[in-house]
Enzyme design. Structure first.
Site, PDB file in Angstrom:
ATOM      1  N   ASP A 140       0.815  -1.226   0.000  1.00 47.51           N
ATOM      2  CA  ASP A 140       0.000   0.000   0.000  1.00 47.51           C
ATOM      3  C   ASP A 140       0.848   1.275   0.000  1.00 47.51           C
ATOM      4  OD1 ASP A 140      -2.038  -1.844   0.254  1.00 47.51           O
ATOM      5  OD2 ASP A 140      -2.275  -1.551   2.405  1.00 47.51           O
ATOM      6  N   MET A 182      -5.619  -2.746  -5.125  1.00 48.66           N
ATOM      7  CA  MET A 182      -5.586  -2.652  -3.662  1.00 48.66           C
ATOM      8  C   MET A 182      -4.974  -1.316  -3.219  1.00 48.66           C
ATOM      9  SD  MET A 182      -4.604  -6.405  -2.286  1.00 48.66           S
ATOM     10  CE  MET A 182      -5.843  -7.673  -2.087  1.00 48.66           C
ATOM     11  N   GLN A 286      -1.614  -8.927  -6.859  1.00 43.06           N
ATOM     12  CA  GLN A 286      -0.669  -7.839  -6.552  1.00 43.06           C
ATOM     13  C   GLN A 286       0.260  -8.181  -5.399  1.00 43.06           C
ATOM     14  OE1 GLN A 286      -3.284  -3.913  -6.594  1.00 43.06           O
ATOM     15  NE2 GLN A 286      -4.488  -5.766  -6.384  1.00 43.06           N
ATOM     16  N   ARG A 287      -0.139  -9.139  -4.598  1.00 43.99           N
ATOM     17  CA  ARG A 287       0.661  -9.467  -3.411  1.00 43.99           C
ATOM     18  C   ARG A 287       1.539 -10.699  -3.622  1.00 43.99           C
ATOM     19  NH1 ARG A 287      -3.219  -8.721   1.324  1.00 43.99           N
ATOM     20  NH2 ARG A 287      -2.582 -10.822   1.881  1.00 43.99           N
TER      21      ARG A 287
END
Ligand code: F6P
Length: 360
Positions: A140, A182, A286-287
């Site tokens: 993030d 995200m 994305q992770r």
């Protein structure tokens, strides 16, 4: 007896966690120290304790392996965050138990790798007498006191790649494609990937949006002969005057789960413009996977620096990037206040210069 350092990974996983573990183990080994890793986040420090010895020899491939070999959680018994990021007090008996076990293992220090939630817990443990050093992790990028957190660059690369792919299908079908990414309450991933991936509209939590402005940009593109539009929506984006869209309510030991705004935006666009609109939720892609080269390097620098801080007994500090160097900052400078995309900063300015709409 050899000295021993503990390490744990907390919160949501992200690319590069294993690269940090590797750098810590290698740097500690170089100093003649052993390393153990607590399993499953801070909960591994509680009874029944769960940890494993980290052997220098198994570290090599870890540089590019996604996830964390130690496991992690964003809803453990320590959880310091609930609701929309509100702080909760960690029970004293939990802190006592962690400290007892830390002492039982005879550890020199603990390296805590995590984002705002995990580093808030790190500060509580530090105040409770555990010598601790933090490493800033999160896709993030919403942590104060560091120019960038590791994992962010990898997430942006993933989202940019998704936009490249969506562009060709959007173009072929004359469609509007909405990509939900995200980022929790910060729009860093959406803003960076949106610009790098050639998005036309970027909706971020920092700028509440209006559907008529979003649709106006789509209509403008049509007038320019562009029959497709790419819209990037941060999961924490919201229509002006409306609340966040969530996919899971807050529970006792975890924050509310954001998600679903992409579908809402897509439905509104289709209804208002009559243009065929599709949504793609990038989610945990994305992770996962390998860190980018940038993240590998950053993780390695962070891990090595964290061990230096342990050697200097600089506890209650976190490693941070202040380009071109890594520095040590107090944990208290990093936690408690999310770093969001500045409205007067270069990123927003660049996007606006290109004609990208934020829906405002
Ligand atoms: O903080 C990292 C993050 O991936 C956020 O971007 C997202 O809101 C959240 O974690 C998702 O958490 P979970 O893995 O519990 O769905």
């Amino acid at each position: 007896m050899r000295e021993c350092v503990g390490i744990m990974t907390g919160g949501g996983d992200c690319p590069g966690l294993n690269a940090v573990i590797r750098a810590v183990v290698k740097s500690a080994t170089k100093r003649g120290w052993d390393t153990i890793g607590f399993l499953g986040g801070y909960d591994g420090m509680l009874e029944p304790m769960r940890y494993r010895t980290l052997d220098y020899k198994e570290m090599d491939a870890l540089l590019f392996v996604g996830g964390t070999i130690l496991g992690t959680t964003n809803k453990g018994r320590f959880s310091a965050k609930t609701g929309h990021g509100e702080l909760t007090e960690i029970p004293r008996e939990i802190l006592d138990e962690a400290k007892r076990n830390f002492q039982k293992l005879g550890l020199r220090a603990l390296v805590s790798v995590g984002g705002d939630g995990s580093l808030t817990i790190a500060q509580a443990l530090f105040e409770h007498g555990i010598p601790i050093v933090g490493v800033p992790k999160t896709i993030d990028n919403d942590l104060e006191a560091t120019a960038i957190t590791f994992g962010f660059d990898s997430a942006v690369a993933c989202a940019t790649d998704a936009l490249d792919r969506l562009r060709t299908t959007a173009q072929s079908h004359d469609r509007v494609m909405v990509l939900e990414v995200m980022g929790r309450y910060a729009g860093w991933i959406a803003a960076h990937a949106g610009i790098a991936g050639g998005g036309d509209v970027i909706l971020i939590p920092e700028i509440p949006f209006h559907y008529d402005r979003v649709c106006a940009r789509i209509a403008e593109r049509e007038r320019q002969g562009k029959r497709f539009t790419l819209v990037v929506v941060a999961e924490g984006a919201r229509e002006s005057g409306q609340d966040y869209v969530t996919s899971g309510a807050a529970e006792k030991h975890r924050e509310a789960r954001l998600g679903g705004i992409g579908a809402v935006v897509a439905a509104q666009i289709q209804q208002r413009t009559g243009k065929e609109t599709r949504v793609c939720v990038l989610g945990h892609l994305q992770r996962g996977g390998a860190p980018t080269t940038f993240d590998r390097l950053l993780c390695t620098r962070f891990g090595a620096r964290a061990v230096e801080l342990v050697a200097e007994e600089k506890y209650g500090f976190m490693v941070a990037l202040r380009p071109p160097d890594t520095v040590a900052v107090k944990l208290t400078e990093a936690i408690g206040r999310l770093r969001t995309v500045p409205l007067d900063g270069d990123i927003v300015h660049t996007a606006r210069s290109l004609g990208i709409s934020f829906g405002d």
